[in-house]
Design an enzyme around this catalytic site. Structure first.
Site, PDB file in Angstrom:
ATOM      1  N   GLU A 150      -4.679  -9.716  -0.787  1.00 27.48           N
ATOM      2  CA  GLU A 150      -4.183  -9.139  -2.221  1.00 27.48           C
ATOM      3  C   GLU A 150      -5.145  -9.464  -3.367  1.00 27.48           C
ATOM      4  OE1 GLU A 150      -0.365  -8.778  -5.159  1.00 27.48           O
ATOM      5  OE2 GLU A 150      -0.573 -10.543  -3.948  1.00 27.48           O
ATOM      6  N   GLU A 251       8.149  -5.491  -7.299  1.00 27.69           N
ATOM      7  CA  GLU A 251       7.708  -6.755  -7.800  1.00 27.69           C
ATOM      8  C   GLU A 251       7.345  -6.966  -9.066  1.00 27.69           C
ATOM      9  OE1 GLU A 251       4.942 -10.347  -6.076  1.00 27.69           O
ATOM     10  OE2 GLU A 251       4.027  -8.283  -7.070  1.00 27.69           O
TER      11      GLU A 251
END
Length: 273
Positions: A150, A251
């Site tokens: 990420e 998220e």
């Protein structure tokens, strides 16, 4: 429009109105059958009883665990992963053993391995990161899992070296070449990519074959869709048109009570709980 992407609730940011282990039931009550989470404990290897309680909360709520972060150090204190830290290799390996056990126990198949911040020797840190990521890719790939790399938003995460999709893609491609495995991919997080200045549609089109998971939050602010400037409908449609069929996680940090923050879903028909 036909076809939808399955929606996941991230219980590390959603449903924080209640204690952590109660959030799985809260997610189920809100219509989610799938959840994901950051590493739930402040240590790499918690007590067995803590893992048992985690698994029981999942099962009692009837939710499936679709995503789990590897231990990322002291996140509240500012750390963002230990993958690239040469001094923490044993800790990484011990955590990976437990992650594999949780994967076997829960059926979880996506694992976010935050890279870690720079310390003293970037070349050495990158070498350790590649070795650790290759180890995780082989181990979790054998279980049917995928390691996620990420990029994090520029200016918000200390000396974290992966800020753009291109940064993370370079790591993914190198580990794939080293291992001969496709069990590692890019985590496409709308908040982080937009914060770093990436064009979401461009990233989706260019790297769809490497994108293994998607997370949604608006930018700036990291609130629910509609609180910032991200074109979620456009990004999701581009992902779909370029073949993405994986999960999409909420998220974000709700700007209201979590259950009251889902109004945006009505405008995104590509998603289904």
């Amino acid at each position: 429009m036909t076809g939808t992407l399955p929606l996941v609730a991230n219980v590390s940011l959603l449903f924080t109105e209640v204690p952590y282990l109660h959030r799985f039931q809260r997610a189920a009550d809100a219509g989610f059958s799938r959840v994901e989470t950051w590493w739930p404990w402040p240590v790499a290897v918690p007590e067995e009883s803590d893992v048992d309680a985690f698994a029981a909360a999942l099962a009692d709520a009837g939710t499936s665990l679709t995503g789990l972060n590897l231990f990322a150090g002291d996140m509240p204190g500012g750390e963002r992963g230990i993958v690239s830290n040469p001094r923490r290799r044993d800790e990484f390996s011990a955590n990976l053993d437990l992650v594999a056990t949780i994967a076997e126990r829960t059926g979880c198949r996506a694992f976010n391995a935050l890279y870690g911040q720079r310390h003293a020797d970037p070349a050495a840190e990158d070498a350790v990161a590649r070795e650790n990521l290759a180890q995780a890719t082989r181990r979790l790939g054998d279980l049917g899992g995928t390691v996620l790399v990420e990029p994090l938003g520029r200016g918000l995460n200390g000396a974290y070296p992966l800020e753009t999709a291109a940064d993370a893609v370079a790591v993914v491609e190198e580990v794939r070449a080293t291992t001969g495995s496709a069990a590692i991919g890019l985590l496409f997080d709308t908040f982080h990519l937009a914060t770093s200045g990436d064009d979401l549609n461009g990233v989706a089109a260019a790297h769809a074959g490497l994108i293994a998971h998607v997370q949604l939050a608006d930018s700036p602010g990291r609130g629910e869709p509609g609180t910032g400037g991200v074109d979620f409908a456009g990004a999701l449609e581009t992902l779909w048109q370029h073949g993405y069929r994986g999960t999409v996680a909420c998220e974000y940090k709700p700007t209201t009570v979590t259950e009251d923050s889902f109004g945006w879903l009505a405008g995104l028909p590509r998603l289904s709980r």
